[in-house]
Every structure is written in structure tokens, then in C-alpha cells.
Design an enzyme around this catalytic site. Structure first.
Site, PDB file in Angstrom:
ATOM      1  N   CYS A   4       0.872  -1.182   0.000  1.00 29.69           N
ATOM      2  CA  CYS A   4       0.000   0.000   0.000  1.00 29.69           C
ATOM      3  C   CYS A   4       0.904   1.226   0.000  1.00 29.69           C
ATOM      4  CB  CYS A   4      -0.908   0.027   1.210  1.00 29.69           C
ATOM      5  SG  CYS A   4      -2.262  -1.144   1.073  1.00 29.69           S
ATOM      6  N   THR A   5       2.050   1.050  -0.584  1.00 25.42           N
ATOM      7  CA  THR A   5       3.120   2.044  -0.549  1.00 25.42           C
ATOM      8  C   THR A   5       2.913   3.023  -1.713  1.00 25.42           C
ATOM      9  OG1 THR A   5       4.373   0.106   0.127  1.00 25.42           O
ATOM     10  CG2 THR A   5       5.613   2.122  -0.130  1.00 25.42           C
TER      11      THR A   5
END
Lengths: 423, 350
Positions: free
Chosen positions: A238-239
Site C-alpha cells: 500500500c506504498t
């Protein structure tokens, strides 16, 4: 733990009236896929496009790439997301090889990548060799970054699961069995070196971290994982606010090449004893504690002779990489590390990273993230009109960008052949 | 048929057969054709090149009058209009190595002429010139002349023909400290596992990123008489007046800013914000005093704990910044603070 991974090699994607596989071609009803994703009210707009290797297409604002997978029997996949909170890494999972689901989006501070499917930029990344289903989304006005990132991840995983569902009643092209037994029950010759893998995640703040079983990794102690868990999506990226060259995409986490390499040599050249997952806390005392606990698990619980260590992110996780290396070596566990280098655009920088332990005598380079790359003009650009602040258009013309903007050209888990050599 | 590469050879008084240490003050002069090691150079060049002239200069002359010597050698080289400069080889002779490095550097940078020299790795000329000049690795003394000159000729002809340069170990030159991205045979993960197994077995292995040591800066002695001290606030936390008047980068900074605190009792979030891309700036943007603590410093001023808060603060963004840039920024800020009579500084890091 034993996982049977059914590999379905896909050679082409064709948009059609039904979603199914025939003769290694994936037919997709794009409307149906669109409806599945559009049920999420956090999107104001969704467009889906299929792109192929060799297309003169540039995809911008690429936030993540996912390989379609589905659990067929015995457990869960993508726990905490599309899967229930259950055990992953066992039973049967099917996967579509040659396919990627791409999440595209842009919001304040989002830092997407730029993927060329043809030309010099395509040469630099494995991702250009995949057929992609590109999910182009826009956030509903008023939602915040965390909500949008959650919606994007759900969309990507729903699409990935939906597409992999086509395999359920089919025979795979290949069946790969991944199994290492619980400690001390190994049938592997005791003469082989015992090797562990230490994976250090970034855990910075919202948009700068992966998720593990659906949770962010900011507060936890190093813990032992079975390598199979990664194959079933125990960890996803989820970077979304991170330099693309310094983050690990979900595709590379699921297909972690260190794990693949250790499995391939398991029982022949080495005895793969397991994975330790650690994070990269923001305070030095926490970093030291984390490194110490990780090293302790590797030495005294897994009983490893050697460890491969990878990390995610630039800057402060260099310290975690080095602290972990040092603690392992001090306990007599030999280490080899993977890292990218920050050496300025002309490669003249003196310091590849911000920390270096005298114990780090075996470091593999995945390239200088700052080196500039020339890209040719393309026929079409998809994925938006603007990008992160420091990447300026026009995007259809020739471009000169740092290699770190190309997804997975620099890959800190090592899914790349790019390295940096001294000249 | 291609024309022959025109080579000018630079050597010192000893190899130029002028004399030993007693002739080390000889100013530069030229002779037509080769002499001394130039004869070997000529024969190795064969029909691919010719030694047009030799420039001979005493090592002491060159090192003692370096700017003058460089100018004189520059002018001598210009008169021959060569395609290539060969200097030395200097082996482990320090003053000769520095002269060879300077000559090659000026040929390349001032005259746009390709140049090559040869040195033993411990020659001080290597550290000074390896980045700008191709230096063939040689043995420590002239006993290694044949091998050294063969390497110099091979690389020199390659430079003159503008062929792409290979890796240091393929071409024989000393690595220049410049890294380029290349494509390896195997995935990085595979190399990591294989080198680890080699390391465990005690077999030789190659590390791809060499150990670098970092500077340790000893702290300055404590301030005497804090109640009279002028204290400055400096941060890498990216706090700037809104609108970012000096266009400081949000990451990979090359600049810093200096902003007035004159008449301010605290920093107003309406006027200041952080543009830093490496940490969660929410709290700083709510209250910039938590990064640049002007409020607390004013209290300390009033209490007499410190003499005075310096009337400007300095700021940059410390995220993914090249160490070379950080060092430049740090030195510049320190120099200014010193000039303005600042006695102490509080550095707030993020």
C-alpha cells in the site's frame, strides 16, 4: 506447510463477452469487471484497459502491480482483504502467469511509476513483459488518502481474484509444490547449510508501508513467517507515496525471488529454514531492538548458518539493514544483503546508502536509483494527465527520467538483473 | 586507410634522460619523436600511431610551480595538435604521478585531447586523478614497464578511436569511483543466495557495494557563558515560508533557506509550512514551533537563560539528499553562522 501452486500460463488477453480461459488466452468481459470494482463508492470514475507487451503505450501513475491468484482449496488468499482472516500458504492456489493487474490513481502526495510497454524503458523491467489489466480510477471528492489507497487495494485484489477464478475447474500447465516442514522435522540432509531469509518492511506512515494480514506494520516485533505465506498474499503493498524504485510491488512480494531461489536450492545446496519478518521503526532504539530480536530468532530458533536480508525503502531502512546484518554476524550467522544505491544521476556519489556496517562484506547491488534513462516517444499515454510533482510531461514525447520511476527496474527484493558497476 | 594516431608523450627528467634528482628542476621542453620509454611506446603503437613529440619536465619543477608548469605544458601540447597524450607511466613515484595526472587532466579538460597514464595503485596521483583520468594499473617500479606500456597503448588507442570503454578489469584501468547501471547475467536475488553460500563455505566472493566509512564529527566544546550566547535554530525538516520563495526541493535538496525571526514570538502556521517528503508533516504544519521552537527560545531569552536567539533560522530538506550536497549545505550554513557571531546552534532533525 505445503502449498500447491497451479500455474496457468497466459499468452494473450482478449476483451470478450465472457470471462474465461481458452488455449492460454484470457478472455475478459470488461464490463463485468468494471461493475465489480465500481460497487465501491470511493471511486468517482473507473476505466479499464488491456495492454500488451510491445504496445507503444506508456502507463503513468502506476501504483501497484498484482498477479491474479485465487485460493482453490485449504485456506485463504489475501487475508484481511478479499480473503477471510485465515491461514495462508497451504492447500491449493491457482495463478495466472504472464498477467498483471495494475492499480492507477493520483491524489495529493501519491507517487506513481511510469511503465513503458515498448522501447528502452520496457527493456529495464520485467513488468513490461506481462499483459496488463489497467484499472484507472479517480477518487470520490472528499475522501482522504488512506481511504483512497484502501479502495485501490481492494479494487486491485478483487480484480486479481475475479480473473484467477477462471481457472477453478481447469488443469494447470504446471504444478509447483512448495513445502518446508516444521523445524526439526526436516528430511533434508543435516550437512547442508541452514539458510533463513530476513525481510525488513518499511513502516513509515500511511501510504509509505505494506500491509500484513490486512494491518499496517508499524508496531510489531520481528516474527517468523513461512515462505508460502507470501505466495498467498499475506503481505501486499500500500506504498503509494514512495519513490517507485525504493518500494516492493505486490507482484514482487508474491513472486519474491529470494524465496524462489532458496526453494530451488532447498535440499540440494542448502536447507531453507524459514523467513523472519521485521519492520524498520523510526527511532534508533527501536531499530536496535528489532534487529536484535530478528537475529535472535534467526540464530536460536531457526538455527540458521546464513541469512539473506532485503529491505524496503530508501534512507532510514538502510540503518535497519545494517543493524540486522551486524546482529546476525555477531551471533555467527553469515549474511548477504540486497540494496539499491543512491549515487546521483551521474553515478559519482560516494555513499551508496546512509549507513554501512563493517560486518556488511557481502552486499548485492540492484542499481543506482538516480541514474537517468532516455525514453522514446509513444503512440499513447494512459493513466492520467499529470504525475507526481517532480515528473513533468508532456508524457507522449521522448522523456528523460531517473530509473527509479520505472516500476521494478530497481527491485530491492532482487527481481531485476540491473546492478551498478564501477567504471 | 585510417590515419595514424598522433601521440605526444609526457615524461619526467629521469625517463627523459636529462638526469636524476639533481635535474628535477628542469622546466618543460619538447623534442621531436620518442625517447626512453617512448621507444617502447613507438614500437607498441606499430602502424596504428606515431610518437610525434616528447615533452620532458622535471618532477620538482612541475610540483613546485604547478600552475606555471601546467601552462607551459599546455602550450607545448597545443603546438603538436595530437590525438592522444600518453603520460608516464609513473609507477609508484608520487611527484611524477601527480604531474602525469595533471597533464592528462588538462589535456582532456582544456584541450579536449584524450589522455592516459599508468600508476601503481598506491601512487598518491591515483586518488587525486582517477575520476578524471584513465590510469592503467601498473607494478610499483620500472621493472613493470613492458606490461604497463602495453596496457597504456591498448587503452589509448581505444580512447583515440572513441570506442566505448569497457569495465576496469577488462581494460586494465584503475576503477574511477563512477558507478553505472548494467545488466547482470542473473537476478540479484540469485546472486545474493549464491554469494552467501560461497561465504559460508569460505570460498571467495565479490561484494557489489563496497564498504564506505562515514565522517565522525567531534562535538564542539560546551558554550561558556550561555547567558550571553547567541543561539541559532537550524533544521532539515523542510520548514519554509508559504509559497517557498527560494524553491527549496521537497526531497534531494541542493539548497537551503535563511528566514527572518525578527519581531516574531512564535511561528504562525498560516505563514510557515513543511515541504519535506520524508516524514508525516501533520504536526509541524499544525504548529511549526515544534520543529523550529521559536516560542521556547523567546521564553529562554526573557528568562536570561540564553543571551539572544539569532534573528534568522536556516532550513533545508534532509530526505534522499546526496551526502555531497548535505556536506556543502552544512558547511555553508556553519560558515555564515560563524560570520554572524552565532555561539551555538540547535539542530532539529526529523
Amino acid at each position: 506447510m505445503k502449498l500447491e501452486l497451479g500455474i496457468f500460463n497466459i499468452k494473450n488477453i482478449i476483451s470478450g463477452e465472457r470471462t474465461f480461459i481458452q488455449d492460454q488466452t484470457l478472455f475478459i468481459n470488461l464490463n463485468e469487471l468494471r461493475q465489480i470494482i465500481a460497487a465501491d463508492r470511493r471511486f468517482s470514475r473507473i476505466e479499464i484497459e488491456v495492454v500488451h507487451p510491445g504496445d507503444s503505450i506508456r502507463i503513468i501513475n502506476v501504483l501497484d502491480v498484482i498477479e491474479p491468484r485465487i485460493k482453490v482449496e485449504g485456506g485463504e488468499a489475501f487475508p484481511g482483504w478479499v480473503g477471510k482472516m485465515g491461514v495462508v500458504g497451504m492447500g491449493k492456489t491457482n495463478t495466472l502467469k504472464g498477467i498483471g493487474v495494475i492499480e492507477v490513481g493520483l491524489m495529493k502526495d501519491f507517487y506513481g511509476a511510469l511503465l513503458d510497454m515498448n522501447g528502452a524503458g520496457a527493456e529495464l523491467t520485467y513488468y513490461s513483459k506481462l499483459h496488463h489489466i489497467v484499472l484507472m480510477t479517480e477518487p470520490t471528492p472528499g475522501i482522504n488518502q488512506a481511504e483512497y489507497s484502501n479502495a485501490l487495494k481492494m479494487a486491485g485484489l478483487r480484480a486479481a481474484t475475479h480473473l484467477a477464478k477462471t481457472t477453478i475447474s481447469l488443469q494447470p500447465n504446471e504444478l509447483r509444490v512448495y513445502e518446508i516442514p516444521p523445524l526439526n522435522r526436516s528430511s533434508v540432509s543435516t550437512g547442508l547449510p541452514r539458510i533463513a531469509y530476513l525481510y525488513i518492511t518499511e513502516c513509515h506512515e500511511t501510504l509509505k508501508e505494506p500491509f500484513i494480514y490486512g494491518d499496517n506494520p508499524r508496531r510489531y516485533f520481528p516474527t517468523i513467517f513461512h515462505p508460502n505465506e507470501f505466495m498467498d498474499g499475506a503481505m501486499v503493498s500500500c506504498t503509494y507515496d514512495y519513490s517507485p524504485g525504493l518500494k516492493n510491488f505486490t507482484y514482487s512480494i508474491m513472486n519474491n525471488p529470494v524465496i524462489e531461489s532458496l526453494y530451488e536450492k532447498h535440499g540440494k545446496e542448502l536447507n531453507f529454514v524459514g523467513v523472519v519478518l521485521a519492520n524498520a521503526p523510526l527511532v534508533l532504539k527501536d531499530k536496535k531492538r528489532s534487529a536484535l530480536i530478528a537475529a535472535k530468532l534467526i540464530k536460536f530458533v531457526l538455527g540458521a548458518d546464513g541469512v539473506v536480508i532485503t529491505k524496503e525503502g530508501g534512507g532510514h531502512p538502510d540503518i535497519d539493514l545494517m543493524e540486522c546484518c551486524e546482529q546476525c554476524e555477531l551471533l555467527g550467522v553469515k549474511s548477504s544483503l540486497l540494496n539499491s544505491e543512491m549515487l546521483s544521476p551521474d553515478g559519482t556519489g560516494t555513499y551508496s546508502m546512509i549507513a554501512f556496517s563493517k560486518f556488511a562484506n557481502c552486499v548485492i547491488s540492484v542499481g543506482n536509483v538516480d541514474e537517468m534513462v532516455n525514453l522514446p516517444s509513444v503512440e499513447r499515454v494512459i493513466g492520467g494527465k499529470t504525475m507526481a510533482i517532480d515528473i513533468q510531461g508532456p508524457f507522449d514525447g521522448p522523456m528523460r527520467i531517473p530509473i527509479r520511476i520505472i516500476p521494478n527496474a530497481i527491485s530491492q527484493v532482487g527481481l531485476t538483473k540491473i546492478t551498478a558497476e564501477e567504471f | 586507410m585510417e590515419s595514424k594516431v598522433r601521440v605526444v608523450h609526457y615524461i619526467n627528467q629521469f625517463f627523459g634522460q636529462v638526469g636524476g634528482e639533481e635535474k628535477a628542476d628542469t622546466p618543460p621542453f619538447s623534442i621531436g619523436g620518442p625517447i626512453g620509454p617512448g621507444l617502447l611506446l613507438k614500437s607498441l603503437l606499430g602502424d596504428k600511431g606515431e610518437v610525434t613529440a616528447t615533452i620532458i619536465c622535471g618532477d620538482n619543477y612541475f610540483n613546485d610551480k604547478i600552475e606555471k608548469a601546467k601552462k607551459e605544458v599546455h602550450d607545448l601540447i597545443s603546438t603538436f595538435n595530437p590525438d592522444l597524450i600518453v603520460a608516464g607511466p609513473a609507477f609508484n613515484a608520487g611527484r611524477y604521478g601527480i604531474a602525469c595526472g595533471e597533464v592528462c587532466k588538462l589535456a582532456k579538460e582544456e584541450l579536449d585531447i584524450e589522455a592516459v597514464t599508468g600508476m601503481y595503485p598506491e601512487n598518491p596521483g591515483v586518488e587525486l586523478f582517477k575520476r578524471e583520468v584513465y590510469i592503467i594499473e601498473t607494478g610499483p617500479s620500472a621493472r613493470a614497464m613492458a606490461e604497463a606500456m602495453a596496457g597504456i597503448v591498448r587503452l589509448g588507442l581505444k580512447l583515440a578511436s572513441k570506442d566505448p570503454m569497457g569495465r576496469p578489469h577488462e581494460e586494465g584501468y584503475i576503477p574511477r569511483g563512477i558507478k553505472r547501471n548494467t545488466v547482470a547475467k542473473d537476478l540479484a536475488s540469485e546472486r545474493a543466495v549464491r554469494t552467501l553460500l560461497a561465504k559460508i563455505k569460505g570460498e571467495p566472493f565479490i561484494t557489489e557495494i563496497k564498504n564506505t566509512s562515514f565522517d565522525q564529527v567531534p562535538p564542539a566544546p560546551p558554550i561558556e557563558g550561555l547567558s550571553k550566547a547567541i543561539i541559532a535554530l537550524v533544521t532539515e525538516g523542510g520548514l519554509i515560508p508559504k509559497g517557498n520563495p527560494d524553491h527549496i526541493e521537497s526531497h534531494r535538496a541542493t539548497k537551503y533557506g535563511r528566514y527572518s525571526l525578527e519581531g516574531l514570538n512564535r511561528l504562525d502556521p498560516e505563514e510557515f509550512e513543511s515541504i519535506h517528503r520524508g516524514y508525516d508533516t501533520t504536526f509541524v504544519n499544525e504548529d511549526p514551533n515544534r520543529l523550529i521552537p521559536v516560542d521556547v527560545m523567546r521564553d529562554l531569552e526573557k528568562e536570561g537563560a540564553i543571551g539572544k536567539l539569532y534573528s534568522y533560522f536556516y532550513t533545508t530538506t534532509g530526505v534522499a539528499t546526496f551526502v555531497e550536497n548535505s556536506r556543502k549545505i552544512g558547511k555553508a550554513i556553519a560558515k555564515e553562522l560563524k560570520e554572524y557571531g552565532v555561539t551555538g546552534v540547535i539542530l532539529t532533525s526529523t
